[in-house]
Scaffold this active site. Structure first.
Site, mmCIF file in Angstrom:
data_model
loop_
_atom_site.group_PDB
_atom_site.id
_atom_site.type_symbol
_atom_site.label_atom_id
_atom_site.label_comp_id
_atom_site.label_asym_id
_atom_site.label_seq_id
_atom_site.Cartn_x
_atom_site.Cartn_y
_atom_site.Cartn_z
ATOM 1 N N ASP A 220 0.847 -1.191 0.000
ATOM 2 C CA ASP A 220 0.000 0.000 0.000
ATOM 3 C C ASP A 220 0.884 1.243 0.000
ATOM 4 O O ASP A 220 2.101 1.162 0.172
ATOM 5 C CB ASP A 220 -0.908 0.000 1.235
ATOM 6 C CG ASP A 220 -2.176 0.842 1.048
ATOM 7 O OD1 ASP A 220 -2.251 1.595 0.067
ATOM 8 O OD2 ASP A 220 -3.084 0.726 1.882
ATOM 9 N N GLY A 246 4.596 1.188 -1.846
ATOM 10 C CA GLY A 246 4.878 1.390 -3.254
ATOM 11 C C GLY A 246 3.729 2.078 -3.952
ATOM 12 O O GLY A 246 2.817 2.604 -3.313
ATOM 13 N N ASP A 247 3.780 2.061 -5.267
ATOM 14 C CA ASP A 247 2.799 2.744 -6.106
ATOM 15 C C ASP A 247 2.295 1.760 -7.148
ATOM 16 O O ASP A 247 3.077 1.214 -7.935
ATOM 17 C CB ASP A 247 3.468 3.951 -6.784
ATOM 18 C CG ASP A 247 2.516 4.746 -7.657
ATOM 19 O OD1 ASP A 247 1.349 4.333 -7.803
ATOM 20 O OD2 ASP A 247 2.951 5.773 -8.205
ATOM 21 N N HIS A 266 -12.221 0.839 -9.341
ATOM 22 C CA HIS A 266 -13.360 1.714 -9.640
ATOM 23 C C HIS A 266 -13.007 3.197 -9.488
ATOM 24 O O HIS A 266 -13.774 4.061 -9.917
ATOM 25 C CB HIS A 266 -14.560 1.360 -8.757
ATOM 26 C CG HIS A 266 -14.417 1.801 -7.329
ATOM 27 N ND1 HIS A 266 -15.491 2.138 -6.532
ATOM 28 C CD2 HIS A 266 -13.314 1.967 -6.542
ATOM 29 C CE1 HIS A 266 -15.067 2.488 -5.333
ATOM 30 N NE2 HIS A 266 -13.766 2.384 -5.312
#
Length: 357
Positions: A220, A246-247, A266
């Protein structure tokens, strides 16, 4: 205004066949008045009324504890009692009902934080700008506040706290549904992708506690990662669960047999959703599985919470959208996955299972 003789509970509970003859004027009046009920629930959540009613109390006691005007508070609780959120007995004491219990804090299935956010001024203003979104296709939030919600979130710590709490509490029932509807026993390494700082790590912890031979990774952004690390330590999973930051737009932790991506896709339009999922495709093991945990919009005129939250997505964030099965199939295919199954649950979310194509 709706007549005080009308019983609001008619709008919330399954009714016998005789109720099918209710005139359409009454039905649409019930619908138009729903926002008043939402605000009423929100304010008693803020006041902590449900926490106070672990034991029956009089309106005098409740008003004194909450520093409210006694008669005014009574008028509000009388409304909510008619919706079976509280009950008032013949001696004038108020009691908690199973519905009202969901507004308690510090219970596993609490929706108190969610109820508070629904009544916040920024949320009401956003919905008040719906015509702007319909005219332009752009988020009403950006138009009204002069910034994107993420920037507003960063600048207003109390809003961020309440919003994070709302997301965590709303998703708690989803975790229970996932555990009840999917068997993780065959997966050696499970990767749980957080939801942009709003995840809490409880899902991966529960999976690992139920499957003692497995290892896991929680991934996350840094926002709540220290809290997740503490959870992993407290639950005795430090040797089997790695917590990393992280990304998702850069890369996913590699080598997982199953990736759980909950309440994330979403938030993005197709191009950005595909970019995220392509990173997952590069990281996933050869025979791994991807589980998207999302609402799936049903076809036709079937009622769905996802349909109303899809409009909220329109108002709140550029590109955010709740998708149909076919739309998920297309996004997954463009990312290198094949949708294999959609598993419904007792929560509003479904498990969208796919495999590398």
């Amino acid at each position: 205004m709706v007549s005080s003789q009308h019983k609001p509970s008619d709008a919330t509970a399954p009714r016998p066949p005789v109720a099918q003859g209710v005139p359409p004027q009454v039905k649409i009046l019930q619908m138009m008045n729903a926002y008043r009920l939402a605000q009423s629930i929100s304010v008693v959540a803020k006041l902590g009324i449900a926490d106070l009613l672990t034991q029956p109390q009089s309106i005098t006691e409740l008003a004194q504890t909450t520093a409210t005007h006694e008669q005014s508070l009574y008028r509000l609780l009388r409304v909510l009692a008619s919706f079976d959120i509280f009950t008032e007995d013949e001696s004038g004491l108020f009691h908690l009902t199973p519905r009202g219990a969901l507004l308690q804090s510090n219970v596993s299935n609490s929706l108190r934080d969610y109820a508070i956010v629904v009544g916040e001024m920024w949320h009401w203003r956003m919905w008040g700008g719906i015509l702007h979104s319909l005219k332009t296709g752009e988020p009403a939030f950006d138009h009204l506040f002069g910034m994107e919600f993420e920037e507003y979130y960063q600048q207003n710590p109390e809003v961020a706290k309440n919003f994070d709490g709302a997301m965590v509490s709303a998703l708690a029932m989803t975790d229970v549904a996932i555990l009840a509807n999917y068997d993780f026993a065959s997966f050696e390494c499970i990767v749980d992708i957080g939801t942009g700082g709003q995840g809490d790590g409880k899902l991966i912890a529960s999976i690992l506690k139920n499957n003692s031979l497995q290892r896991g990774v929680y991934f996350d952004s840094p926002t709540r990662i220290e809290q997740v690390k503490r959870l992993v330590e407290v639950t005795g999973l430090s040797d089997r669960c790695e917590v990393v930051t992280g990304d998702v737009f850069a890369s996913f932790p590699p080598g997982g047999n199953v990736y759980i991506v909950k309440n994330l896709i979403h938030d993005y339009d197709d191009d950005r959703a595909i970019a995220i999922l392509k990173n997952c495709r590069q990281a996933i093991a050869e025979h791994g599985k991807l589980l998207l945990i999302e609402m799936v919009i049903p076809p036709g005129n079937e009622p769905s919470l996802g349909k109303i939250l899809d409009v909220e997505a329109l108002l709140m964030s550029t590109g955010a959208i709740e998708r149909t099965e076919e739309q998920y199939r297309e996004v997954l295919s463009a990312s290198g996955f094949q949708l294999t199954n959609i598993i419904s649950s007792k929560s509003p979310m479904s498990i969208i299972e796919s495999v590398p194509a």
